[in-house]
Motif scaffolding. Sequence first.
Motif, short mmCIF file in Angstrom:
data_model
loop_
_atom_site.label_atom_id
_atom_site.label_comp_id
_atom_site.label_asym_id
_atom_site.label_seq_id
_atom_site.Cartn_x
_atom_site.Cartn_y
_atom_site.Cartn_z
N GLN A 51 0.82 -1.21 0.00
CA GLN A 51 0.00 0.00 0.00
C GLN A 51 0.86 1.26 0.00
O GLN A 51 0.51 2.26 -0.62
N ALA A 52 2.00 1.22 0.70
CA ALA A 52 2.85 2.40 0.79
C ALA A 52 3.32 2.87 -0.58
O ALA A 52 3.26 4.06 -0.90
N VAL A 53 3.79 1.94 -1.41
CA VAL A 53 4.29 2.35 -2.73
C VAL A 53 3.15 2.58 -3.72
O VAL A 53 3.29 3.38 -4.65
N ILE A 54 2.02 1.91 -3.51
CA ILE A 54 0.89 2.13 -4.42
C ILE A 54 0.34 3.55 -4.26
O ILE A 54 0.14 4.27 -5.24
N THR A 55 0.11 3.99 -3.02
CA THR A 55 -0.36 5.35 -2.80
C THR A 55 0.69 6.36 -3.25
O THR A 55 0.35 7.43 -3.77
N GLY A 56 1.98 6.02 -3.05
CA GLY A 56 3.04 6.90 -3.54
C GLY A 56 3.01 7.01 -5.05
O GLY A 56 3.22 8.10 -5.61
N ALA A 57 2.73 5.89 -5.74
CA ALA A 57 2.65 5.91 -7.20
C ALA A 57 1.47 6.74 -7.68
O ALA A 57 1.56 7.44 -8.70
N PHE A 58 0.34 6.70 -6.94
CA PHE A 58 -0.81 7.53 -7.31
C PHE A 58 -0.46 9.02 -7.22
O PHE A 58 -0.75 9.80 -8.12
N SER A 59 0.17 9.41 -6.10
CA SER A 59 0.56 10.81 -5.93
C SER A 59 1.54 11.24 -7.01
O SER A 59 1.42 12.33 -7.59
N LEU A 60 2.52 10.39 -7.27
CA LEU A 60 3.53 10.70 -8.29
C LEU A 60 2.89 10.85 -9.66
O LEU A 60 3.26 11.74 -10.44
N SER A 61 1.92 10.00 -9.97
CA SER A 61 1.27 10.04 -11.28
C SER A 61 0.50 11.33 -11.47
O SER A 61 0.54 11.94 -12.55
N ARG A 62 -0.22 11.77 -10.44
CA ARG A 62 -0.97 13.02 -10.58
C ARG A 62 -0.01 14.19 -10.79
O ARG A 62 -0.26 15.07 -11.62
N GLN A 63 1.09 14.19 -10.05
CA GLN A 63 2.08 15.26 -10.23
C GLN A 63 2.64 15.23 -11.66
O GLN A 63 2.81 16.28 -12.29
N ALA A 64 2.94 14.01 -12.16
CA ALA A 64 3.50 13.88 -13.51
C ALA A 64 2.51 14.36 -14.57
O ALA A 64 2.90 15.00 -15.56
N ILE A 65 1.22 14.08 -14.38
CA ILE A 65 0.20 14.52 -15.33
C ILE A 65 0.12 16.04 -15.36
O ILE A 65 0.14 16.66 -16.42
N GLN A 66 0.06 16.64 -14.19
CA GLN A 66 -0.08 18.09 -14.13
C GLN A 66 1.18 18.82 -14.58
O GLN A 66 1.12 19.94 -15.08
N LEU A 67 2.35 18.18 -14.43
CA LEU A 67 3.60 18.80 -14.86
C LEU A 67 3.92 18.50 -16.31
O LEU A 67 4.96 18.90 -16.83
N GLY A 68 3.03 17.77 -17.00
CA GLY A 68 3.20 17.54 -18.43
C GLY A 68 4.06 16.35 -18.79
O GLY A 68 4.49 16.22 -19.93
#
Length: 661
Positions: A340-357
């Motif tokens: 769960q720790a890395v899965i939630t981290g991957a979700f946060s990272l993905s949203r940041q990556a989407i918004q940063l292009g």
Amino acid sequence: MTEPVTPSLPADQAAAAERPAPAPSSDNPAAKPAPEAAEDDHGHAKVGLWSLALGSVGVVYGDIGTSPLYAFREALVPARSDGILLPEEVIGTASLIIWALLLIVTVKYVAVLLRMDNNGEGGILSLMALARQALGGSRLVFLLGLLGASLFYGDSVITPAISVLSAVEGLKLVTPAFDDYVLPITVAIIVGLFLVQSRGTARVATFFGPIMAVWFVALALAALPHILANPAVLWAFNPWYAVHYLLGHGTGALVALGAVFLAVTGAEALFADLGHFGRKPIQLAWLGLVAPSLVMNYLGQTALVLAKPDTTDPFYQLVPEWGLLPMVLLATIATVTASQAVITGAFSLSRQAIQLGMLPRMEIRHTSASHSGQIYLPRINMLLALGVVILAITFRSSSALASAYGIAVTGTMLLTASMAYVVLWRVWKLSPLVAAAALMPFIVIEFLFLLSNMLKVHEGGYVPLMLAAGLMLMMWTWVRGVGILTHKARKTDVPLTELVGMLEKSTSYQHVKGTAVFLTSDPDIAPAALLHNMKHNKVVHEKNVVLTVETVDRPRAPESERVRIEPVGPHFYRVTMKFGYMETPNIPRTLTLLKREGFKFDIMSTSFFLSRRSIRPAAHSGMPLWQDRIFITLAKNANDATDFFQIPTGRVVEVGTQVTV
């Protein structure tokens, strides 16, 4: 000043990836601590410090908290290679693990990096945004962020596989009859874990938090009798034993370091999950429960191996025979939490990556009304689940997967340290020499860890490297392709003020009632949808809004800067909306804020005009043909702008054009 993002096109995140970051302001997000408690829409705290601390135990520390299952066992393998396991080798191994936890996790991450939050958000992309902001938009820092994000995704795939496998393998100690069922049970648990992600981090944390608290208490209690039986294991706190082990074992020590690193692999996920819980709850959980329990368990395993050198699985043999099955069950639940720790981290990272292009638009669901950092991305969840299951089936055991583990994490840690140097120097205003001196010990240690893990490339370490290389190529292709499309579009641009001036003198176009909103990446250029509407329909609305959505290098844009309106002509307005990279844009709701500026907005009399581009590969474009095809595939699978910006589908008019990339 940020360059706007084009919300209506597959290439909408174009220049977001390449734009210079805004200069630090008086409300620099680097200076603000993470929230101590979740807040509702009005800023009222709804979740207390202790509740968040317990929740962080259940999510943030799942990965590092299950390392005792395999880290000490694997770290002893080089020392056992000659058939003789000396007491100083066992103490030295324990000392290496304890000091790795102290220096890497406690000092670097818990004490330093958690203070480098970007308005409460953590992770390598938040750190990258801070570093780029401080340097005025560095291409090198952006590329390092791409690489770090790619490596973190590799870790997100390996961690659930090795964690669940290592726990379920304990069933073989209960009875060998379970041997053939280890892999099917592992796959079933992994699939179940990813199926519950849609329920949200809060519910998962509520369920796993108390269980993980029991897990850490069990780690300490299982080890306590063995420590009391042999208090000499406390010598492991003396760093001399760690240094002596490294200096006395040559290349074997380097191999051992690769396994020792397994004890700290959850540190990067700890930083990435900062936005889910906040800094103080994570620090409180680490210092008050997690760190003491981990250290006690490693000391207990040390005492057991000193007493019984032939022990092959020191973790499970810490408990008496009657407690073996309960410990296996508890470990299985704990390893699900580790994932769960890395899965939630991957979700946060993905949203940041989407918004940063860095990635195409994807569906982002908010799973908590009280904490904006708790999100769920269905597509990322599906891809992670597929990758984890494939890895588990391919490697079949935690020992085999241990060779693949570590490279991605050490690489990410080194990249994090390099960007932390920029923050110390340019944001915290330390001198370059002081900043270098502060981080150099961590860089040296992590570089040694990286070297040790590189020795395992041929045994399975190639897996995270291949994953990272593939993801890096995909993200760079997206960024590059978007840039090419944006450059081509500007060749046929018509300045907005020039078009408005021409319309004032023209009588060829009929004015119709209502408001038309045209989305564009450049507020100074007439949107393609506006030009096509005039060309084919010969009409102009009585109110025309040229709307630009900007993603700023901060997690959340201030409400005072959320929306800005500027009249361009009798019937035209230029509107700019700003959203942080951790926010999900909602255009209709934000447009209602214009009422305070005197602009009347009624969604029922408003039409949203979007440009829909059909992309074709070109033989002589800026990218090779194979890269063109990758970009086109990504663009086709991007989430629809209507959904991403939460525009009512019944109010949307799409105008299509065909372009080559």
